[in-house]
Design an enzyme around this catalytic site. Sequence first.
Site, short mmCIF file in Angstrom:
data_model
loop_
_atom_site.label_atom_id
_atom_site.label_comp_id
_atom_site.label_asym_id
_atom_site.label_seq_id
_atom_site.Cartn_x
_atom_site.Cartn_y
_atom_site.Cartn_z
N HIS A 88 -1.52 -5.99 -3.33
CA HIS A 88 -0.28 -6.55 -2.82
C HIS A 88 0.57 -5.42 -2.28
O HIS A 88 0.58 -4.33 -2.85
CB HIS A 88 0.47 -7.30 -3.93
N ASP A 135 -3.01 -15.49 -5.25
CA ASP A 135 -4.10 -16.26 -4.65
C ASP A 135 -5.39 -16.20 -5.46
O ASP A 135 -6.34 -16.93 -5.16
CB ASP A 135 -4.37 -15.76 -3.22
N1 CMC Z 1 -10.02 -4.69 -2.12
C1 CMC Z 1 -10.37 -3.37 -1.98
N2 CMC Z 1 -9.51 -2.41 -1.59
C2 CMC Z 1 -8.24 -2.75 -1.33
C3 CMC Z 1 -7.81 -4.09 -1.46
C4 CMC Z 1 -8.73 -5.06 -1.87
N3 CMC Z 1 -8.37 -6.35 -2.00
N4 CMC Z 1 -6.50 -4.17 -1.15
C5 CMC Z 1 -6.12 -2.91 -0.83
N5 CMC Z 1 -7.17 -2.06 -0.95
C6 CMC Z 1 -7.14 -0.59 -0.72
C7 CMC Z 1 -7.09 -0.28 0.75
O1 CMC Z 1 -8.37 -0.09 1.30
C8 CMC Z 1 -6.26 0.98 0.78
O2 CMC Z 1 -7.08 2.05 0.45
P1 CMC Z 1 -6.79 3.53 1.07
O3 CMC Z 1 -5.46 3.94 0.54
O4 CMC Z 1 -7.93 4.35 0.55
O5 CMC Z 1 -6.80 3.37 2.56
C9 CMC Z 1 -5.26 0.79 -0.36
O6 CMC Z 1 -5.89 -0.11 -1.27
C10 CMC Z 1 -3.91 0.20 0.07
O7 CMC Z 1 -4.17 -1.01 0.79
P2 CMC Z 1 -3.41 -1.43 2.12
O8 CMC Z 1 -4.24 -2.39 2.89
O9 CMC Z 1 -2.90 -0.21 2.83
O10 CMC Z 1 -2.16 -2.16 1.48
P3 CMC Z 1 -1.18 -3.16 2.22
O11 CMC Z 1 0.06 -3.17 1.43
O12 CMC Z 1 -1.07 -2.85 3.68
O13 CMC Z 1 -1.94 -4.59 2.12
C11 CMC Z 1 -2.82 -6.58 1.17
C12 CMC Z 1 -1.74 -5.49 1.09
C13 CMC Z 1 -2.42 -7.74 0.27
C14 CMC Z 1 -2.90 -7.11 2.62
C15 CMC Z 1 -4.19 -5.99 0.73
O14 CMC Z 1 -4.12 -5.58 -0.62
C16 CMC Z 1 -5.35 -6.96 0.93
O15 CMC Z 1 -5.91 -7.03 2.00
N6 CMC Z 1 -5.69 -7.79 -0.15
C17 CMC Z 1 -6.70 -8.82 -0.02
C18 CMC Z 1 -6.08 -10.04 0.64
C19 CMC Z 1 -5.17 -10.80 -0.30
O16 CMC Z 1 -5.51 -11.06 -1.45
N7 CMC Z 1 -3.99 -11.21 0.22
C20 CMC Z 1 -3.03 -12.01 -0.53
C21 CMC Z 1 -1.78 -11.26 -0.84
S1 CMC Z 1 -0.77 -12.10 -2.08
C22 CMC Z 1 -0.24 -13.57 -1.35
C23 CMC Z 1 0.79 -13.36 -0.33
O17 CMC Z 1 1.94 -13.08 -0.69
O18 CMC Z 1 0.46 -13.45 0.84
#
Ligand code: CMC
Length: 425
Positions: A302, A359
Amino acid sequence: MVAGRFEVNDKILDAPLVESTVGDSGIDIRKLRNETGLVTYDPGFANTASCRSAITYINGEEGVLLYRGYPIEQLAENSRFTEVAYLLIYGELPTPEQQRRFSERLTYHTMIHEDMKKFFEGYPPTAHPMAILSAMIASLSTYYPETGHPQELELNMIRLLAKAKTIAAFAYKKSIGQPFMYPQNHLSYPANFLYMMFAVPAEPYEVPPVMEEALNLLLILHADHEQNCSTSTVRAVASSEANLFASVAAGVNALWGPLHGGANQKVIEMLEMIQRDGANYKKYVERAKDKDDPFRLMGFGHRVYKNYDPRARILKKMAERVLNSLGVSDPLLDLAQRLEEVALNDPYFIEKKLYPNVDFYSGLIYRAIGIPTDMFTVMFALGRLPGWIAHYKELKEDPDTRIWRPRQVYIGHPKREYVPAGKRG
Ligand code: CMC
């Protein structure tokens, strides 16, 4: 009070503090560009406060979520969805009389115009219900146009909350070729939705209390989450003075994406895929950690929570309870629990502070209730409506509101001369 002093291009800018009541205060950089000729660069707006808001507070480090100051755990334990909707929109918990009147109005406005039923005929049976929901919400503006009167906006907020669940249930009925079921005024908000989803004209239907209770909880937990992608979209569209229905329809589309609300559908699809692959969840944890593999564990991570999402904690317990009460045995629950356990103990997830989010467990409850996978994000949208409406209202009432128009750092070609087609290459 000065929060920060920027020294750039031989100019000094004293940026005032924007004080919060709890949590991060802000640095007011409104004069930055005029005084220094520079703009800020913050992809994904991870450090940018787009507004001041009094609706929801999140402390992502400690896993705290408050609606208008009330902890989510207390609201989840004690309140009804319509009460939470009132709280978010009007700022205070309703008195019994305010609650009665609010529920009465929500019930009175539940039907949709008969002509709108024809819209459903135009969609193919395979249409994703999020597309239908968004189009139908935008279409409400053709029946209830706004002329700028505050009472009219107030009524449209009620209409939107009341009618969206009817639209959602009708979209489902259309997809399975069953007749639409009209709302029943004696039922609660969640029970009315479940009735329109699952009742058929040929047989009596009683909404199972555990399903009503679970849906009430799910709707409360999704009701608001401050400046997330869809809420920011609603605010962005509203800032151009677009009407409530147009703004919220845009929010529905933003929610649809798999990184946002669409993740609840993706979680179940992922669990099904792992199950088909012999329930080899450890392989998928390894894949999620591999930088060269685009696979991510859906339902984990998140932007704001760097701790267990408090909503996921509540939903995990509810998932176990609902499955037990309905006598449903779902191998995906077991799989989800194992996946969570592995991920929570794995250094990759610990270091990156990736915990289950809202989720992760919600889909298992929807599944047990009998809601099909492609309706999951619609359920999220129904829950999020009071939040979107509250933010729309807050933006309208905020004297600091200006049309959203961010800047950019241009990295394309500098000015160059046009070359006629025959002289190119
Ligand atoms: N599985 C594996 N690695 C992950 C995941 C995951 N679900 N989520 C983040 N990471 C890693 C990512 O690769 C990155 O690694 P690095 O620093 O080495 O590049 C690090 O953690 C930070 O991730 P980010 O994508 O830069 O973080 P963000 O804040 O931009 O994205 C997120 C947040 C929710 C989009 C992301 O965690 C994700 O894609 N999660 C899976 C989709 C999901 O469950 N979404 C629902 C969110 S909660 C409901 C809502 O409010 O929408």
